[in-house]
Write a protein that holds these residues in place. Sequence first.
Motif, PDB file in Angstrom:
ATOM      1  N   ALA A  58       0.834  -1.202   0.000  1.00 41.31           N
ATOM      2  CA  ALA A  58       0.000   0.000   0.000  1.00 41.31           C
ATOM      3  C   ALA A  58       0.873   1.258   0.000  1.00 41.31           C
ATOM      4  CB  ALA A  58      -0.918  -0.011   1.218  1.00 41.31           C
ATOM      5  N   LEU A  59       1.949   1.249   0.793  1.00 42.91           N
ATOM      6  CA  LEU A  59       2.850   2.399   0.835  1.00 42.91           C
ATOM      7  C   LEU A  59       3.526   2.630  -0.514  1.00 42.91           C
ATOM      8  CD1 LEU A  59       4.528   1.928   4.344  1.00 42.91           C
ATOM      9  CD2 LEU A  59       2.807   3.627   3.694  1.00 42.91           C
ATOM     10  N   PHE A  60       3.906   1.511  -1.174  1.00 42.76           N
ATOM     11  CA  PHE A  60       4.546   1.633  -2.479  1.00 42.76           C
ATOM     12  C   PHE A  60       3.577   2.193  -3.514  1.00 42.76           C
ATOM     13  CE2 PHE A  60       6.043  -0.329  -6.534  1.00 42.76           C
ATOM     14  CZ  PHE A  60       7.232   0.384  -6.624  1.00 42.76           C
ATOM     15  N   ALA A  61       2.350   1.706  -3.483  1.00 44.01           N
ATOM     16  CA  ALA A  61       1.334   2.204  -4.419  1.00 44.01           C
ATOM     17  C   ALA A  61       1.054   3.684  -4.178  1.00 44.01           C
ATOM     18  CB  ALA A  61       0.051   1.389  -4.275  1.00 44.01           C
ATOM     19  N   CYS A  62       0.992   4.084  -2.899  1.00 46.65           N
ATOM     20  CA  CYS A  62       0.755   5.494  -2.559  1.00 46.65           C
ATOM     21  C   CYS A  62       1.920   6.363  -3.045  1.00 46.65           C
ATOM     22  CB  CYS A  62       0.567   5.631  -1.060  1.00 46.65           C
ATOM     23  SG  CYS A  62       0.181   7.307  -0.520  1.00 46.65           S
ATOM     24  N   ALA A  63       3.157   5.846  -2.877  1.00 43.47           N
ATOM     25  CA  ALA A  63       4.337   6.595  -3.313  1.00 43.47           C
ATOM     26  C   ALA A  63       4.340   6.804  -4.819  1.00 43.47           C
ATOM     27  CB  ALA A  63       5.604   5.885  -2.860  1.00 43.47           C
ATOM     28  N   ILE A  64       3.992   5.749  -5.573  1.00 47.78           N
ATOM     29  CA  ILE A  64       3.955   5.860  -7.034  1.00 47.78           C
ATOM     30  C   ILE A  64       2.892   6.868  -7.465  1.00 47.78           C
ATOM     31  CG2 ILE A  64       3.402   4.628  -9.162  1.00 47.78           C
ATOM     32  CD1 ILE A  64       4.666   2.157  -7.961  1.00 47.78           C
ATOM     33  N   ALA A  65       1.709   6.778  -6.836  1.00 52.20           N
ATOM     34  CA  ALA A  65       0.637   7.722  -7.174  1.00 52.20           C
ATOM     35  C   ALA A  65       1.055   9.148  -6.856  1.00 52.20           C
ATOM     36  CB  ALA A  65      -0.635   7.348  -6.415  1.00 52.20           C
ATOM     37  N   THR A  66       1.789   9.335  -5.759  1.00 54.73           N
ATOM     38  CA  THR A  66       2.264  10.676  -5.381  1.00 54.73           C
ATOM     39  C   THR A  66       3.236  11.220  -6.418  1.00 54.73           C
ATOM     40  OG1 THR A  66       1.996  10.185  -3.020  1.00 54.73           O
ATOM     41  CG2 THR A  66       3.469  12.003  -3.612  1.00 54.73           C
ATOM     42  N   VAL A  67       4.191  10.378  -6.846  1.00 53.40           N
ATOM     43  CA  VAL A  67       5.169  10.810  -7.848  1.00 53.40           C
ATOM     44  C   VAL A  67       4.474  11.154  -9.167  1.00 53.40           C
ATOM     45  CG1 VAL A  67       7.124  10.063  -9.249  1.00 53.40           C
ATOM     46  CG2 VAL A  67       7.077   9.547  -6.809  1.00 53.40           C
ATOM     47  N   LEU A  68       3.516  10.323  -9.550  1.00 52.27           N
ATOM     48  CA  LEU A  68       2.773  10.592 -10.783  1.00 52.27           C
ATOM     49  C   LEU A  68       2.015  11.912 -10.679  1.00 52.27           C
ATOM     50  CD1 LEU A  68       1.350   7.042 -11.609  1.00 52.27           C
ATOM     51  CD2 LEU A  68       3.169   8.256 -12.805  1.00 52.27           C
ATOM     52  N   GLY A  69       1.396  12.156  -9.511  1.00 50.34           N
ATOM     53  CA  GLY A  69       0.666  13.408  -9.316  1.00 50.34           C
ATOM     54  C   GLY A  69       1.572  14.620  -9.383  1.00 50.34           C
ATOM     55  N   MET A  70       2.738  14.531  -8.750  1.00 51.86           N
ATOM     56  CA  MET A  70       3.701  15.641  -8.783  1.00 51.86           C
ATOM     57  C   MET A  70       4.163  15.914 -10.206  1.00 51.86           C
ATOM     58  SD  MET A  70       5.900  14.478  -5.435  1.00 51.86           S
ATOM     59  CE  MET A  70       7.160  15.717  -5.600  1.00 51.86           C
ATOM     60  N   SER A  71       4.501  14.850 -10.927  1.00 52.62           N
ATOM     61  CA  SER A  71       4.997  15.017 -12.294  1.00 52.62           C
ATOM     62  C   SER A  71       3.925  15.587 -13.210  1.00 52.62           C
ATOM     63  CB  SER A  71       5.474  13.668 -12.835  1.00 52.62           C
ATOM     64  OG  SER A  71       5.860  13.772 -14.182  1.00 52.62           O
ATOM     65  N   PHE A  72       2.723  15.038 -13.119  1.00 59.34           N
ATOM     66  CA  PHE A  72       1.622  15.475 -13.981  1.00 59.34           C
ATOM     67  C   PHE A  72       1.280  16.940 -13.750  1.00 59.34           C
ATOM     68  CE2 PHE A  72      -3.036  16.086 -14.311  1.00 59.34           C
ATOM     69  CZ  PHE A  72      -3.177  15.924 -15.681  1.00 59.34           C
ATOM     70  N   SER A  73       1.128  17.340 -12.484  1.00 57.44           N
ATOM     71  CA  SER A  73       0.694  18.704 -12.172  1.00 57.44           C
ATOM     72  C   SER A  73       1.744  19.730 -12.574  1.00 57.44           C
ATOM     73  CB  SER A  73       0.368  18.829 -10.685  1.00 57.44           C
ATOM     74  OG  SER A  73       1.508  18.556  -9.896  1.00 57.44           O
ATOM     75  N   ASN A  74       3.019  19.431 -12.311  1.00 59.83           N
ATOM     76  CA  ASN A  74       4.051  20.406 -12.658  1.00 59.83           C
ATOM     77  C   ASN A  74       4.285  20.482 -14.162  1.00 59.83           C
ATOM     78  OD1 ASN A  74       5.461  21.787 -10.235  1.00 59.83           O
ATOM     79  ND2 ASN A  74       5.077  19.715  -9.540  1.00 59.83           N
TER      80      ASN A  74
END
Length: 808
Positions: A58-74
Amino acid sequence: MIQIICAGWIFGISFLGKNIHPFFQLSTISFYLFATLLVVEFVIHLRISNNYLRLMNALFACAIATVLGMSFSNHQLLERLKYRVEKTDDVEIVVAVNSLNQLKPETIQQQLVVLNQFEKPIIWNSSLKIEQHEALEIGQYYRLQGKVSPIHSYATLGVFDIEQWYIQQNWMGNFQIKAVEKLSEQDIKTLGYTAYVKQNQSFLAKFKRWVELQRLDIRHFIQKQPIQHKGLTLALLTGDESFLNKQIEAQFQRFGMSHLLAISGPHVLIFACMMCWLIHQIIQKYCPQIYLKIPKQYLLIFPFLSCVFLYCAYVGFEIPALRTLLVTLLASVWILFKFPIKALTLLLLSASLLLIFDPFSILSAAFWLSYGACFVLLRIYQTIQEQNFESRNITEKVIQALKILVESQWKIFVALFPLMIIFFKQIAWITPLSNLFAIPFIGLIIVPLDVLAGMSYFLFEPLSQLFFQINNLCIALLLSIMNGIYAILSPQLIPIAMNFWMMLCVILSFIILFLPQGLVPKFWAAICLLPFILSENTKHPFELSILDVGQGQSIFIQAQNHTVMVDTGGYYDEEKFSVGQQIIQPFLSVKGFRTVSHLFLTHLDQDHSGAFSYLKNKLNFEQVYSNEQLDISPSFKFEYCQKGQVFHINPHIKIEVLSPKAEQLAVAKFDKNENSCVLYVQVLNAKNYQNYLLMGDAGWQTEYEILQAYPNLKVDVLVLGHHGSQHSSSYAFLEKIRPKMAIVSAGFNNRYGHPSAIVETRLNELNIPFLSTIENGTIQFSQNKKGDIYINKERDQRLWLKRNNLRS
C-alpha cells in the motif's frame, strides 16, 4: 487500494508549483513505466495475505501515485506558464468573446480569447471602462487596442497570491481596453483563423455560449425586478456576483458565512431533485406501468444526471458544482452496475478525477473546504447509521435531528478551522451559531425559491416575478435576523496567528479526533499542546525580512520571541487597498505573532507609515518610535528616535539609531526624508551577514553625516535609501561602506522609476550584488542554529512567482 492510490494522487498534485527534486520531474516514458508498475502492484496486492506485505504494498502504491501526481501537475503548470505575459506593452489583439462578463462599480471585467499572440488561443482578463465603451457581446469577434501587463502579486508569506489565482483561472495577462472594433466571422477567417472559427462552431462550444447567454438574460431580468436584494438573488442562482453589495459580503464574512454566497453542491442537488420529482409525478400519473419494467431508481438516474450537468454548466462549472457532478456520476455508475457504494471512496475518486481534468483546482480554497466539509459530513453520516431511529417517536426523532444539526455544525467548524486559517488567516467565532439558522433557511427556503424563479423564467415570466418577490422577502428576513444578532453580539473576524509547526500540530490533533473509534486513542489529540512547547525551538535565532509591500518599505526583525518592525508600508489610498490588512497582518499571522515589541516609523510618509492607521487597532505595539509625534492613543508608549539610542534585543542583537540628531527633530516635519530614522542592526554571533544598515528615505546629506560620524562603519547588508532613488546611495557612500549586498524595496511598474538606473550603475561599478523586492518578493535573511545567515527569496518558493523583466 483505490483509496490509497487516490490519496497519493491528490497528495502529489498538492505539490503543484513547488520546486521539486529533478527525480520527480518524469518524462512521458517514465510516466507510463510507473503506471505499469502501479498495475503490477495492484495485481500483486490481490495475492498477498501477509499484513506486513500488504502494508508495504500500500505504501509503495501510494508513493507511485504521489510521484505521478507531482509530475503530472508540474508538467501542466510549465505548459501553462509558457503563454503568460512577461512585460507591459501596447498591443493590438484579435479576440473572441465566449463568456459572461462581471460588472464592477466603474468597469466591466471580461475574459477574452486572444487569437493573435501565440501559436494557440490564450485567455486574458480585460477591463473596460463603463463610461467609455459598451460591453462586448458574447459570441462576437473584435479587434482591440490597449495595454497588456503581466499579473503581479505582493510576494510575501501569507498574502493572497494573485498570480496563483490567475494561473488557476488560466488567465495569462491583464488587458486594459482603449479602442474597440467589431469583426465579422468572415473577417476572422480572412485574418487566418479559420481553424479557430471551425472549432468555435462545434456543438460543445455553441452549448457553452448558449448557457452564458441564458445567464446574461437572467441577469437582465433580475436587474429589472422591483426587488431590493438583486445581488444576493443573482449570486445564489447563477454564481454571478455582478450586483452583490459589498456590505452584504462583509456581513456574511463577519458571520463566517461567505461560503453560502457561492454556488454549492446542495444548490445543484436541489435543482436536480426538483426536476426529478416533477418527472416522477408525471410518470406516476400518466404512465406508471413504466416502473414495472424499469425500477424508479434506474429510470430517474439519467434525468437526474442531466439536471446536475445542466445546472453545473449554468453556474460556470464552479468547483463545488463539479464535485457534485462527479460524485453523482460515480454513484450512478455504482448503482447501475450494482456495486456497493462506499462514500469515502466516492469522495476520493471524484477529487482525483477532478484533478485529472483540472489539476489547478488544488490551488483553490473552495476545493479543500468543499471536500473537507464533505469528509466531516461523511463521518457524521457514519455515526448516524450506527444509531437506531426506528423505535423512536416523532418528538424523539425531531430532538435527535436537532442534535445532529448542532453536532454537524461545530464539527465542521472545528475540522475546517486549520483550512480557514491557512487560506484566510482569520476566523469568525460565531460561525457554528450562524450556520445553525442560515444553512437550513438558505438551503430549504431561499435556494429552492430562487431555483423555482429561475426555472419559471423560461416558462412563464409573471410566475417567475412572483417567486423572485417572495424570495426577496425571505432574504430580507434572513438579513434582519443577522442584523439583530449583530446588534446583540457584534461578531467580528478574529485574526489568528499560528506558525507552520503550530498549524501542523493542530491539524494532526484534529485528524486524531475525527478518526473512527478504536484506531488510535483519542487522548493523543493532546498533541495540540505541542506548538506551545515547541514554538521556541522552531523560531530562528535571528531573521530580518524586507517585505514586499509594493512601492513602500516595511522590515520585520525577529529574534525568538522578540520582534521589531521598521516601517509598515502603505498604499496611496489605504481605503482602496490596505497594506496593513492585506499584507502586514497576514504575514505576522503566519509567523505566529500578534505583538510587536518595537515599531520604528522612520518617517511619516504614506509609503512608510500609512498602514499603521489600520495596524494600531489590530496589533499590540509595546513601544513606538518615530522622528515626529504620532496621532495615537495615550495607551501607546511613544518616544522620538534620535542618534545615540541603543536597543539590546537580546545579548546577541543590537539596534542603534545613527540619525537624526536630537536638534534635527524640530524640522523633521518639513524635511521628512533627510531626517529619517537610520537604524544599524548588528547580529554579534552571526556569520556571512552580520551588520545591517537601514536607511529609510535618507539621501546624500544624511549619508555624508553618517560617514563623518561613523568613519569605520561596517555594513554587510545595505537597504538602499529612498527605494533606490538617484538622490540616495551616492557613489562616495557606497564606495566607503562597500556592503556585501544591497537591497531595495520598491513597487512593480512604479511611476518613480525606482530603483534608479543610475544607482544600479553605481552598484555594478563597485561590484556590489543587488536584490530588489520587485524581482524577488520578500527578501529574508535567516540565521540557523550554527550561526550561518542565508538568504531566502519569496519568489523562489513557487514556479509561477519566478519572473523576469518585472521592472519593464
